[in-house]
Scaffold this active site. Sequence first.
Site, mmCIF file in Angstrom:
data_model
loop_
_atom_site.group_PDB
_atom_site.id
_atom_site.type_symbol
_atom_site.label_atom_id
_atom_site.label_comp_id
_atom_site.label_asym_id
_atom_site.label_seq_id
_atom_site.Cartn_x
_atom_site.Cartn_y
_atom_site.Cartn_z
ATOM 1 N N SER A 1 -9.999 -0.963 6.958
ATOM 2 C CA SER A 1 -9.363 -0.725 5.651
ATOM 3 C C SER A 1 -8.590 -1.897 5.069
ATOM 4 O O SER A 1 -8.138 -1.825 3.937
ATOM 5 C CB SER A 1 -8.430 0.488 5.737
ATOM 6 O OG SER A 1 -9.178 1.660 5.854
ATOM 7 N N LYS B 1 0.863 -1.182 0.000
ATOM 8 C CA LYS B 1 0.000 0.000 0.000
ATOM 9 C C LYS B 1 0.899 1.231 0.000
ATOM 10 O O LYS B 1 1.936 1.250 0.675
ATOM 11 C CB LYS B 1 -0.883 -0.039 1.254
ATOM 12 C CG LYS B 1 -1.889 1.092 1.367
ATOM 13 C CD LYS B 1 -2.775 0.899 2.600
ATOM 14 C CE LYS B 1 -3.837 1.970 2.736
ATOM 15 N NZ LYS B 1 -4.716 1.739 3.903
ATOM 16 N N SER C 1 -9.705 1.506 2.858
ATOM 17 C CA SER C 1 -8.840 2.324 2.023
ATOM 18 C C SER C 1 -7.763 1.522 1.285
ATOM 19 O O SER C 1 -7.168 2.009 0.339
ATOM 20 C CB SER C 1 -8.167 3.394 2.878
ATOM 21 O OG SER C 1 -7.335 2.793 3.866
#
Length: 485
Positions: A177, A78, A153
Amino acid sequence: MEIFDLTIHELHEKLKAKEVSSVEATRAMLDRIEAVDSQVNAYITVTPEQALVQAEDADRRIAAGEIAPLTGIPVGLKDIFVTKGIRTTCGSRILENFVPPYDGTAVAKLKEQGAVIVGKLNQDEFAMGSSNESSYFGPCKNPWDLSCTPGGSSGGSAAAIAARTATATLGTDTGGSIRQPASHCGCVGLKPTYGRVSRYGVIAYASSLDQVGPLTRDVTDSALLLGAVAGYDPMDSTSVNTPVPDYVASLAKGVKGIKIGLPKQYFIEGLDPDVKRAMDEAIAMYKSLGADIREVSLPNTEYAVATYYIIATAEASANLARYDGVRFGHRAEDARGLAQMYSKSRAEGFGPEVKRRIMLGTYALSSGYYDAYYVKAQKVRTLIQQDFLNAFKEVDVLLTPIAPTPAFKIAEKLEDPLQMYLSDIFTIPVNLAGTCGISVPAGFSAAGLPIGLQLVGKPFGEQEILTAAYSFERETQWHLKKAPL
């Protein structure tokens, strides 16, 4: 089966047996990214040159007999993890050209094992969102249905697993997330207990809630990747100094006799019928495996979303104050004076959702409102933590849905932030309680979209939830289904 379809443990065996080299595996993954990522947009930055250098190093290690579980495995990160010499944007214009001078602890641990980092993955801007639509680099799409969001996210981290453009990925979970995108993309996502994995080198959203965790194809991979990144780190003052168990060793223990709690506040009116059916089937499966199923109560659940959006935004408002155009990040060109440079840099650099949350948090911390909002939210957080501790006096693991619905269409909830915020209603309480949760594939909707099951454990009870998840996975095989890309 292609190299890019393999799990960590399958590819590890092939590397060990020298049936395939790390360079071949990395090239196969880079070719796969080139072939399909234009449709998915899971990557913000792809790093072919660095990846191939790391793969050559991994092959040298393997030739010397120095092979760890992640040696030579292509991994995506990420874009919230700082990576030495590799652009790290956090999905924001304000960090569009930021190249960090060091690696975060989780990244360094992967490199120590000889993992190959193929790129940085798309995400909601500063991890603020549930759909990956707030990214400055465009929305990431769900590989199961490109008109749907992958969740957020850590949307890119989950989409890359579903699209088979990474063997495994790391994400972060502040209010769901990791688990919510894992559910929407049909992969396994684990949020460890707060303090289990170092946050050093993770760009902060809400420091008392953020936690690093793995997204993988199956539960064995989740256990392997968690084992690689977990552990005490003196660079993170919230990291907890407890030994890291061998998560893989206890996977096959089975669930016979374990007590599984069903929180009555989570099985509510308004749950999507496909989600309800998947939960009912999962409960029946656990019963057939000899688990003791019972109802429990988490009475303060109804206050969790409101509590979270006060605490998280307050912490974000403080954490994001550092982006002012002075030392790093976007700086407005034509500002007259320091005050205007601050305001213009932030106005140009942050997107609308980040601005909304900074304003909410600043309001909650302002004099006259601090006691009414922030202090009260912290008190309710303590009550929510106590609810979980009380429930765990009666049961070993909790079983709940991950999200009220399967993945929703891109732009469907953009006009109504409150609807978007409510999509994390079943995951947020786990972050507020600081404990661990895992999302496991549990079926599909009538439209063919994946549905995940959440298992929640006691603080530092990752072994129990991994064992329960592994038993379910072995019986169901949902994780073997592939997105049609």
